[in-house]
Design a protein around this motif. Sequence first.
Motif, mmCIF file in Angstrom:
data_model
loop_
_atom_site.group_PDB
_atom_site.id
_atom_site.type_symbol
_atom_site.label_atom_id
_atom_site.label_comp_id
_atom_site.label_asym_id
_atom_site.label_seq_id
_atom_site.Cartn_x
_atom_site.Cartn_y
_atom_site.Cartn_z
ATOM 1 N N ASP A 52 0.820 -1.208 0.000
ATOM 2 C CA ASP A 52 0.000 0.000 0.000
ATOM 3 C C ASP A 52 0.855 1.260 0.000
ATOM 4 O O ASP A 52 0.357 2.349 -0.248
ATOM 5 N N GLY A 53 2.135 1.113 0.277
ATOM 6 C CA GLY A 53 3.016 2.267 0.271
ATOM 7 C C GLY A 53 3.368 2.746 1.664
ATOM 8 O O GLY A 53 2.637 2.556 2.628
ATOM 9 N N ILE A 54 4.531 3.398 1.761
ATOM 10 C CA ILE A 54 5.026 3.982 3.005
ATOM 11 C C ILE A 54 4.985 5.488 2.859
ATOM 12 O O ILE A 54 5.359 6.030 1.817
ATOM 13 N N ASN A 55 4.552 6.181 3.886
ATOM 14 C CA ASN A 55 4.579 7.638 3.855
ATOM 15 C C ASN A 55 5.966 8.093 4.318
ATOM 16 O O ASN A 55 6.278 8.026 5.512
ATOM 17 N N PRO A 56 6.817 8.551 3.393
ATOM 18 C CA PRO A 56 8.204 8.893 3.775
ATOM 19 C C PRO A 56 8.300 10.148 4.623
ATOM 20 O O PRO A 56 9.357 10.428 5.191
ATOM 21 N N TRP A 57 7.206 10.930 4.685
ATOM 22 C CA TRP A 57 7.228 12.183 5.444
ATOM 23 C C TRP A 57 6.509 12.074 6.780
ATOM 24 O O TRP A 57 6.439 13.049 7.527
ATOM 25 N N ASP A 58 5.980 10.894 7.053
ATOM 26 C CA ASP A 58 5.315 10.695 8.332
ATOM 27 C C ASP A 58 6.337 10.846 9.460
ATOM 28 O O ASP A 58 7.483 10.385 9.354
ATOM 29 N N THR A 59 5.928 11.484 10.531
ATOM 30 C CA THR A 59 6.854 11.758 11.641
ATOM 31 C C THR A 59 7.468 10.476 12.191
ATOM 32 O O THR A 59 8.684 10.416 12.457
ATOM 33 N N SER A 60 6.655 9.437 12.345
ATOM 34 C CA SER A 60 7.185 8.182 12.893
ATOM 35 C C SER A 60 8.172 7.535 11.923
ATOM 36 O O SER A 60 9.186 6.967 12.346
ATOM 37 N N ARG B 161 12.294 17.541 2.406
ATOM 38 C CA ARG B 161 11.365 16.484 2.011
ATOM 39 C C ARG B 161 12.060 15.414 1.157
ATOM 40 O O ARG B 161 11.399 14.599 0.508
ATOM 41 N N GLY B 162 13.387 15.445 1.139
ATOM 42 C CA GLY B 162 14.131 14.483 0.339
ATOM 43 C C GLY B 162 13.914 13.051 0.801
ATOM 44 O O GLY B 162 13.679 12.779 1.974
ATOM 45 N N ILE B 163 14.007 12.123 -0.145
ATOM 46 C CA ILE B 163 13.820 10.692 0.132
ATOM 47 C C ILE B 163 15.054 9.943 -0.346
ATOM 48 O O ILE B 163 15.473 10.104 -1.502
ATOM 49 N N ASP B 164 15.639 9.154 0.532
ATOM 50 C CA ASP B 164 16.781 8.302 0.189
ATOM 51 C C ASP B 164 16.267 6.885 -0.036
ATOM 52 O O ASP B 164 15.929 6.181 0.919
ATOM 53 N N LEU B 165 16.219 6.468 -1.286
ATOM 54 C CA LEU B 165 15.673 5.150 -1.615
ATOM 55 C C LEU B 165 16.533 4.024 -1.056
ATOM 56 O O LEU B 165 16.047 2.905 -0.891
ATOM 57 N N HIS B 166 17.800 4.302 -0.759
ATOM 58 C CA HIS B 166 18.682 3.265 -0.217
ATOM 59 C C HIS B 166 18.279 2.843 1.201
ATOM 60 O O HIS B 166 18.735 1.808 1.688
ATOM 61 N N ILE C 108 7.179 1.471 -2.821
ATOM 62 C CA ILE C 108 6.394 2.582 -3.330
ATOM 63 C C ILE C 108 5.885 3.386 -2.142
ATOM 64 O O ILE C 108 5.882 2.902 -1.013
ATOM 65 N N PHE C 109 5.475 4.615 -2.406
ATOM 66 C CA PHE C 109 5.147 5.525 -1.314
ATOM 67 C C PHE C 109 3.694 5.999 -1.381
ATOM 68 O O PHE C 109 3.044 5.947 -2.419
ATOM 69 N N LYS C 110 3.233 6.453 -0.249
ATOM 70 C CA LYS C 110 1.952 7.128 -0.173
ATOM 71 C C LYS C 110 2.181 8.406 0.628
ATOM 72 O O LYS C 110 3.279 8.642 1.125
ATOM 73 N N GLY C 111 1.140 9.200 0.776
ATOM 74 C CA GLY C 111 1.309 10.455 1.501
ATOM 75 C C GLY C 111 1.177 11.634 0.559
ATOM 76 O O GLY C 111 1.424 11.521 -0.647
ATOM 77 N N ASP C 112 0.787 12.768 1.090
ATOM 78 C CA ASP C 112 0.489 13.957 0.305
ATOM 79 C C ASP C 112 1.459 15.071 0.683
ATOM 80 O O ASP C 112 1.617 15.391 1.863
ATOM 81 N N CYS C 113 2.127 15.656 -0.305
ATOM 82 C CA CYS C 113 3.052 16.750 -0.035
ATOM 83 C C CYS C 113 2.317 18.024 0.388
ATOM 84 O O CYS C 113 2.913 18.916 0.988
#
Length: 458
Positions: free
Chosen positions: A95-103, A318-323, A330-335
Amino acid sequence: MDVSADFDSVFKRMLDSNVCTNDASLYVYSACFFEAKGRLRDAHTIYKLGISKNAEPIKWLEKAYTLFLSRISEICNAASSQKADYKESTTLENDGINPWDTSTLNDLLKKINPLIAKFDGYRSSTKSYTGKVALSTLKNASRNKVIDIGGMKYLIKGCAGQGGFAQVYKANVNSDPDDVVALKIQKPAFPWEFYMYRQLDQRISGRERSSYGFAHKIHLYSDYSILICDYLANGTLQDVINSYLVIGKSMEEVLCIYYTTEMLHMIETLHDVGLIHGDFKPDNLLVRYSRGNLTEEGFLDRSGSWGDQGLCLVDWGRGIDLHLFPDHTIFKGDCRTSGFRCIEMQEDKPWKFQVDAYGLCGVVHTMLHNCYMEIVKKESSNGSSVYLPKLPFKRYWNADLWKTFFTKMLNNYPCHDDRKLLQELKKSFQDYMVSDPQLIKKLKELLAKQRVSLCSAY
């Protein structure tokens, strides 16, 4: 390393102590050791680090890196042929991970904190900021205030940008007018952006590196973080767009094409090393100018005087490190950035590279039309539908070029490898530019005019 259980520390200690850091053998042998331990990503990072440092003999290092990539390619091909069906099903079920979620960010920071702490320029204190000038007062009147950071004095010359959690200030180091930096002051403390800048240092080398901003230091306190970065005095791409808006005109098409080509190249380079910006908009694109006069030569390969000309992508919060995530995540979440929410975000679907691709489209639309992009779903001749900008292309533009760009960028954008598409689109714009010598001549004139009219304000 072979006789030490903690071989990571041996390698890092050699780097920190500057032992053999210009010698290719340090990187080749270390990478081979990591590869033998199954740590392929670490091996890859070590090769790239050695190449970025131009360790000698560089040809041997580059050859070893090429052979390494060949071995990895064979492994991946063998694995994909056996597990293609499995990977596809797990991707669909994710379903995706929210990369900007605080947790999520907190978990990642805990994981990488030992690494961040060893980066050059990292300064941390468990105490709150205790300078004579309270950082909270800078919002109201910052000009000519002096703040102490790590034993250095910074004379604030003005506010360069403000957000909900951070403010960016132009400052002179020790009141030296020739030593200018940008101070990003954030509450609560936020070390993530510093981490992203150090990943850029490690993964992007040579002349490409200047397109993504530099961070010198970060000072972390219990209440604030202060990120010290390069200050570019030429304004942003949004300033360029606004300069046309105030006189009731739109940016000339040849200039739009040039900046579009630059941004396609920037995103291709970024995604190729496993990094996503996540907040791609004209405010975060600083303008760079050539140190000398632009010539006709070097335009295609961005060499010579064109090497310094272009854009610089900043604000990596808001950068994302795919490593840091499993392959094919895949990601979810709204900028939640108005005008720059990709279609997948708008439709509550998973996304990956689309966040930068849509942001790029939004920037291009703003250059062309002087307004944020709205998209509509249009029926095509074969019965299917495509997303396209709501506003039409002007009759005197190269409509086919722009329609192809928006159609491919907004519809069925590759989720896991977008390099081929970005390269194809970049080539289409470059081919158009070199089809008529007058276009590059006009571009040079427009850039020179832009430089004179805007740079005096900064």
